[in-house]
Scaffold this motif. Structure first.
Motif, mmCIF file in Angstrom:
data_model
loop_
_atom_site.group_PDB
_atom_site.id
_atom_site.type_symbol
_atom_site.label_atom_id
_atom_site.label_comp_id
_atom_site.label_asym_id
_atom_site.label_seq_id
_atom_site.Cartn_x
_atom_site.Cartn_y
_atom_site.Cartn_z
ATOM 1 N N ARG A 132 1.372 0.153 8.533
ATOM 2 C CA ARG A 132 1.780 -0.044 9.920
ATOM 3 C C ARG A 132 3.247 0.369 9.998
ATOM 4 O O ARG A 132 4.153 -0.423 9.713
ATOM 5 C CB ARG A 132 1.561 -1.506 10.335
ATOM 6 N N LEU A 133 3.463 1.627 10.352
ATOM 7 C CA LEU A 133 4.784 2.244 10.274
ATOM 8 C C LEU A 133 5.512 2.119 11.608
ATOM 9 O O LEU A 133 4.994 2.521 12.658
ATOM 10 C CB LEU A 133 4.637 3.723 9.893
ATOM 11 N N GLY A 134 6.717 1.548 11.553
ATOM 12 C CA GLY A 134 7.526 1.397 12.760
ATOM 13 C C GLY A 134 8.957 1.844 12.526
ATOM 14 O O GLY A 134 9.294 2.421 11.488
ATOM 15 N N TYR A 135 9.800 1.555 13.506
ATOM 16 C CA TYR A 135 11.190 1.995 13.439
ATOM 17 C C TYR A 135 11.999 1.169 12.444
ATOM 18 O O TYR A 135 11.639 0.032 12.104
ATOM 19 C CB TYR A 135 11.830 1.908 14.824
ATOM 20 N N PHE A 182 8.449 9.970 12.226
ATOM 21 C CA PHE A 182 7.180 9.424 11.744
ATOM 22 C C PHE A 182 6.437 10.462 10.906
ATOM 23 O O PHE A 182 5.848 10.131 9.871
ATOM 24 C CB PHE A 182 6.313 8.971 12.919
ATOM 25 N N ALA A 183 6.442 11.710 11.339
ATOM 26 C CA ALA A 183 5.813 12.770 10.561
ATOM 27 C C ALA A 183 6.562 12.987 9.247
ATOM 28 O O ALA A 183 5.953 13.153 8.187
ATOM 29 C CB ALA A 183 5.768 14.065 11.372
ATOM 30 N N ARG A 184 7.882 12.973 9.321
ATOM 31 C CA ARG A 184 8.673 13.148 8.104
ATOM 32 C C ARG A 184 8.387 12.037 7.099
ATOM 33 O O ARG A 184 8.309 12.283 5.886
ATOM 34 C CB ARG A 184 10.159 13.175 8.455
ATOM 35 N N ALA A 185 8.232 10.816 7.591
ATOM 36 C CA ALA A 185 7.976 9.685 6.694
ATOM 37 C C ALA A 185 6.662 9.849 5.940
ATOM 38 O O ALA A 185 6.519 9.362 4.812
ATOM 39 C CB ALA A 185 7.963 8.378 7.488
ATOM 40 N N ASN A 223 4.733 -3.065 8.599
ATOM 41 C CA ASN A 223 4.996 -3.329 7.180
ATOM 42 C C ASN A 223 5.714 -2.177 6.488
ATOM 43 O O ASN A 223 5.990 -2.248 5.295
ATOM 44 C CB ASN A 223 3.702 -3.679 6.430
ATOM 45 N N ARG A 224 5.995 -1.132 7.221
ATOM 46 C CA ARG A 224 6.816 -0.024 6.726
ATOM 47 C C ARG A 224 7.764 0.398 7.834
ATOM 48 O O ARG A 224 7.407 0.350 9.015
ATOM 49 C CB ARG A 224 5.948 1.178 6.320
ATOM 50 N N HIS A 251 0.838 -1.199 0.000
ATOM 51 C CA HIS A 251 0.000 0.000 0.000
ATOM 52 C C HIS A 251 0.876 1.254 0.000
ATOM 53 O O HIS A 251 1.853 1.341 0.742
ATOM 54 C CB HIS A 251 -0.906 0.014 1.227
ATOM 55 N N PRO A 252 0.500 2.270 -0.803
ATOM 56 C CA PRO A 252 1.256 3.522 -0.787
ATOM 57 C C PRO A 252 0.968 4.306 0.486
ATOM 58 O O PRO A 252 -0.104 4.161 1.095
ATOM 59 C CB PRO A 252 0.729 4.270 -2.012
ATOM 60 N N LEU A 253 1.923 5.120 0.905
ATOM 61 C CA LEU A 253 1.695 5.982 2.056
ATOM 62 C C LEU A 253 0.601 6.981 1.729
ATOM 63 O O LEU A 253 0.504 7.466 0.591
ATOM 64 C CB LEU A 253 2.984 6.724 2.421
ATOM 65 N N PRO A 254 -0.266 7.307 2.661
ATOM 66 C CA PRO A 254 -1.370 8.231 2.376
ATOM 67 C C PRO A 254 -0.865 9.628 2.053
ATOM 68 O O PRO A 254 -0.009 10.170 2.764
ATOM 69 C CB PRO A 254 -2.182 8.221 3.672
ATOM 70 N N VAL A 255 -1.389 10.210 0.991
ATOM 71 C CA VAL A 255 -0.998 11.564 0.608
ATOM 72 C C VAL A 255 -1.699 12.591 1.492
ATOM 73 O O VAL A 255 -1.109 13.591 1.903
ATOM 74 C CB VAL A 255 -1.343 11.820 -0.878
ATOM 75 N N ARG A 256 -2.954 12.328 1.781
ATOM 76 C CA ARG A 256 -3.736 13.193 2.672
ATOM 77 C C ARG A 256 -4.577 12.299 3.586
ATOM 78 O O ARG A 256 -5.745 12.018 3.297
ATOM 79 C CB ARG A 256 -4.624 14.151 1.869
#
Length: 359
Positions: free
Chosen positions: A110-113, A145-148, A127-128, A3-8
């Motif tokens: 599901r964004l982690g370190y 996390f915000a930068r990502a 998964n990211r 899945h792509p990262l959400p744009v908005r």
């Protein structure tokens, strides 16, 4: 399919349960997300005590998890959120408990370190991953996390709400006296040797009274360990009479007290990061944890740093030590001398005589 990262994003979930200092360091990331997407819903799954500290934080929906509730508490949260699918889960808690809790949350991302920063097998539950950021401060690790997600404005803002009754509580305690807040005890976890000596604190308290006219207010919980520490501190004071506030303030009341104080002195614990969030001058005492990673972010130049000496003395490692390594030795904090602290306190008070928040 990846899945792509959400744009908005329309709905984000922040998973960070503890601790008090860490959630203070995370708030600027929430504020950065809110600036980027003012209409995005943010749900923060947080610990019980930490929620008491941040309750009322604007634009955030809190889901409180009491660690004592165990799996039953997790199931309750899963039921409450079973009909919600988040655009992204920001998995900011590196613990097995939090990772198990994350399993019942629905999210495409599901964004982690990254692998170097992840602990307790966190990468198994995401998964990211964040881009590598070697030697990052805890606050910067959260901001990653915000930068990502594409946030560019990472300027710092907190705006932690303090209700009027908490300000009134602090005003009653201070009674118009210029105050120094000392929180002498860190979390009493196993092999968490962050506490300095009562004799050292007493010397600083006498110095603050003699040289700066500051009344010291000793804060913390009501545990037997803290009561004993404060009792010894007070008995060692030769000139000043510190006020014992152990267990006598609410968390919001403690925030108000810190905000109204002239300065704070404490080891690596929640109060140094509360002070940082409120713009109150703070001297952090560090020997068992790396201040470059965990010092009060805006006041790093005023830290008493004996971490390198502690590593060399008690771990017999210098350059090879891990960035996040802790020195787990009961004598490490004894490397800090009273004159180390009074020197930094004098400098801090002089530098902030007209401006509390450093440029």
């Amino acid at each position: 399919m990846k899945h792509p990262l959400p744009v908005r994003p329309t709905h984000l979930c922040v998973l960070r349960l503890s601790a008090l200092g860490d959630v203070c360091n995370l708030v600027p990331t929430v504020r950065a997300l809110q600036r980027q997407w003012p209409d995005t819903r943010i749900t923060w799954i947080i610990g019980k005590g930490e929620h008491s500290l941040l309750t009322g934080l604007s634009g955030v929906e809190f889901i409180v998890f009491d660690k004592a509730s165990g799996l039953a508490g997790m199931r309750d949260i899963w039921r409450r959120l079973e009909n919600i699918r988040f655009d992204a889960l920001l998995h900011m808690q590196q613990s097995i408990r939090a990772s198990v809790l994350s399993l019942g949350l629905k999210a495409d991302i599901r964004l982690g370190y990254d692998a170097d920063r992840a602990k307790d097998r966190q990468t198994w539950f995401t998964n990211r991953r964040l881009a590598p950021h070697p030697r990052a401060h805890v606050l910067e690790s959260f901001m990653d996390f915000a930068r990502a997600l594409g946030v560019e404005d990472t300027s710092l803002a907190w705006d932690i709400p303090i209700p009027p009754e908490a300000h009134a509580e602090a005003e009653r305690i201070l009674s118009a006296r210029p105050g120094l807040v000392i929180s002498p005890c860190a979390n009493p976890r196993l092999r968490n040797f962050r506490n300095w000596s009562p004799e050292g604190y007493a010397a600083v308290i006498d110095h603050a009274w003699r040289e700066h006219g500051l009344t010291t207010f000793l804060t913390g919980g009501g545990s037997d360990q803290e009561q004993e520490m404060v009792s010894v501190i007070r008995s060692c004071c030769e000139q000043a009479e510190p006020v014992n506030l152990l267990g006598k303030t609410s968390l919001k009341g403690m925030l108000a007290l810190i905000q109204q104080a002239r300065a704070v002195v404490a080891p690596d614990s929640g109060p140094v990061h509360m002070a940082n969030a409120l713009g109150t001058p703070v001297v952090g005492l560090y020997a068992t944890t790396n201040p470059e990673r965990a010092a009060p972010y805006c006041w790093q130049q005023y830290v008493v740093n004996r971490y390198p000496q502690a590593v060399a003395t008690y771990q017999k490692k210098k350059d090879a030590t891990r960035w996040e390594a802790r020195v787990r030795h009961p004598k490490a904090m004894s490397l800090i001398l009273p004159e180390d602290v009074t020197k930094q306190l004098d400098r801090l008070l002089l530098d902030t005589a007209t401006q509390r928040v450093p440029e």
